[in-house]
Design an enzyme around this catalytic site. Structure first.
Site, short mmCIF file in Angstrom:
data_model
loop_
_atom_site.label_atom_id
_atom_site.label_comp_id
_atom_site.label_asym_id
_atom_site.label_seq_id
_atom_site.Cartn_x
_atom_site.Cartn_y
_atom_site.Cartn_z
CG ASP A 18 36.93 -32.47 -61.73
OD1 ASP A 18 37.24 -32.47 -60.53
OD2 ASP A 18 36.62 -33.50 -62.37
CG HIS A 23 39.59 -27.47 -52.60
ND1 HIS A 23 39.11 -27.98 -53.79
CD2 HIS A 23 39.52 -28.49 -51.71
CE1 HIS A 23 38.76 -29.25 -53.62
NE2 HIS A 23 39.00 -29.59 -52.37
CB SER A 52 29.74 -34.75 -61.97
OG SER A 52 30.85 -35.54 -62.33
NE ARG A 94 41.99 -35.19 -60.93
CZ ARG A 94 41.14 -35.05 -61.93
NH1 ARG A 94 41.47 -35.48 -63.13
NH2 ARG A 94 39.97 -34.48 -61.74
CD GLU A 108 25.78 -36.04 -56.49
OE1 GLU A 108 26.20 -34.94 -56.91
OE2 GLU A 108 24.57 -36.36 -56.56
CG ASN A 109 31.52 -32.19 -54.42
OD1 ASN A 109 31.41 -31.21 -55.14
ND2 ASN A 109 32.14 -33.31 -54.85
C1 IPE Z 1 32.05 -32.26 -59.88
O1 IPE Z 1 33.34 -32.66 -59.64
C2 IPE Z 1 31.63 -31.23 -58.87
C3 IPE Z 1 32.33 -29.95 -58.94
C4 IPE Z 1 33.21 -29.59 -59.84
C5 IPE Z 1 31.99 -29.01 -57.93
P1 IPE Z 1 33.67 -33.99 -58.82
O2 IPE Z 1 35.14 -34.13 -58.82
O3 IPE Z 1 32.99 -33.96 -57.50
O4 IPE Z 1 32.97 -35.10 -59.71
P2 IPE Z 1 33.24 -36.66 -59.81
O5 IPE Z 1 33.10 -37.23 -58.42
O6 IPE Z 1 34.63 -36.85 -60.34
O7 IPE Z 1 32.21 -37.15 -60.76
C1 IPE Z 2 36.98 -29.83 -57.96
O1 IPE Z 2 38.21 -30.43 -57.76
C2 IPE Z 2 36.49 -29.09 -56.74
C3 IPE Z 2 35.31 -29.67 -56.10
C4 IPE Z 2 34.68 -30.72 -56.50
C5 IPE Z 2 34.82 -29.00 -54.93
P1 IPE Z 2 38.33 -31.86 -57.09
O2 IPE Z 2 38.44 -31.67 -55.60
O3 IPE Z 2 37.23 -32.75 -57.53
O4 IPE Z 2 39.72 -32.35 -57.66
P2 IPE Z 2 40.09 -33.83 -58.13
O5 IPE Z 2 39.07 -34.27 -59.11
O6 IPE Z 2 40.08 -34.68 -56.90
O7 IPE Z 2 41.45 -33.68 -58.73
MG MG Z 3 37.05 -33.96 -59.12
#
Ligand code: IPE
Ligand code: IPE
Ligand code: MG
Length: 239
Positions: free
Chosen positions: A13, A30, A186, A17, A60-61
């Site tokens: 995660d 990414h 999550s 950011r 959820e993504n």
């Molecule tokens: C969880 O991260 C999913 C992955 C790392 C792939 P998210 O960033 O999607 O989770 P939430 O929305 O903050 O809970």
């Molecule tokens: C994790 O990083 C990658 C996926 C969930 C695919 P995020 O994209 O959730 O990064 P933040 O949480 O917005 O920083």
């Molecule tokens: Mg995230």
């Protein structure tokens, strides 16, 4: 002191950011995550950890903007193509936990199937990539499978239930690492993390390296896992 965890799972995660801190689009975060992924696979492999799971995309993504989702699909495809042979050469069995046949682009689904087939007999380490994964969905599907197979209610136990989850040979997770300072599950491998130890390094995933991974292993070794029991005091002296 505990030994090495048998199964380590990472919630990768903080990519967005990381990019925002550099005034870059989220997709740049990414892209930068690939180095961390490879570093962690190498570190786990070198340490002799037999099971490593990485959360790459949740059910959820799909709620993210189309452009970001498309980018992630392309990135996973490029990453598979780039590293398939070296993963195989190291004896790493690669698996994908999630739906690789419904919403995922067909060319990516093919690459996922090919990598899974190529590496299926490897025994050195099992790398599970949770991709289009949802812990609750897996549990609901296991319940459906039990019903479809007409398993009598009294035969539904934790063990028999677990056999209806995808990849039932996967051992329980011992250690979860969630980067970026977020403290959430999550919807990740809900069944398998029931008694996992957790670490929450502040570092954002694209900056995560082998040294951070070892710090998490050190933290794990200092834990006391009681699984609900109590630790009896060790007798001292001869008294
Ligand atoms: C969880 O991260 C999913 C992955 C790392 C792939 P998210 O960033 O999607 O989770 P939430 O929305 O903050 O809970
Ligand atoms: C994790 O990083 C990658 C996926 C969930 C695919 P995020 O994209 O959730 O990064 P933040 O949480 O917005 O920083
Ligand atoms: Mg995230």
């Amino acid at each position: 002191m505990l030994g090495l965890p048998r199964h380590v799972a990472c919630v990768m995660d903080g990519n967005g950011r990381w990019a925002a801190q550099r005034s870059l689009p989220r997709t740049a975060g990414h892209k930068a995550a690939e180095t961390a992924v490879i570093d962690v696979i190498e570190a786990a492999y070198a340490a002799g950890i037999p099971w490593l799971s990485l959360f790459a995309f949740s059910t959820e993504n799909w709620r993210r903007p189309d452009g970001e989702v498309d980018f992630l699909m392309g990135l996973v495809r490029r990453t598979i193509r780039k590293h398939a042979l070296s993963l195989h050469a190291r004896g790493i069995r690669c698996r994908f936990l999630g739906d690789s046949d419904l919403r995922i682009p067909p060319d990516l689904a093919r690459d996922i199937a090919d990598l899974t087939t190529l590496t299926r007999d490897n025994t050195r380490m099992t790398l599970t990539v949770a991709f289009d994964h949802g812990g609750r969905r897996d549990i609901v599907r296991a319940a459906r499978s039990l019903i479809r197979n007409r398993v009598p209610a009294e035969q539904v136990t934790e063990e028999s239930f677990a056999h209806h989850l995808p990849y039932p040979d996967t051992p329980d997770v011992d250690l979860v690492i969630r980067t970026s300072g977020e403290h959430r599950i999550s919807n990740f491998m809900l069944w398998q993390v029931a008694y996992a130890e957790w670490t929450f390094p502040q570092v954002l995933w694209p900056d995560f390296r082998a040294t951070h991974f070892w710090e998490c292993l050190d933290s794990y070794r200092e834990r006391e896992r009681r699984f609900g029991a109590v630790r009896l005091p060790t007798p001292t002296g001869k008294g």
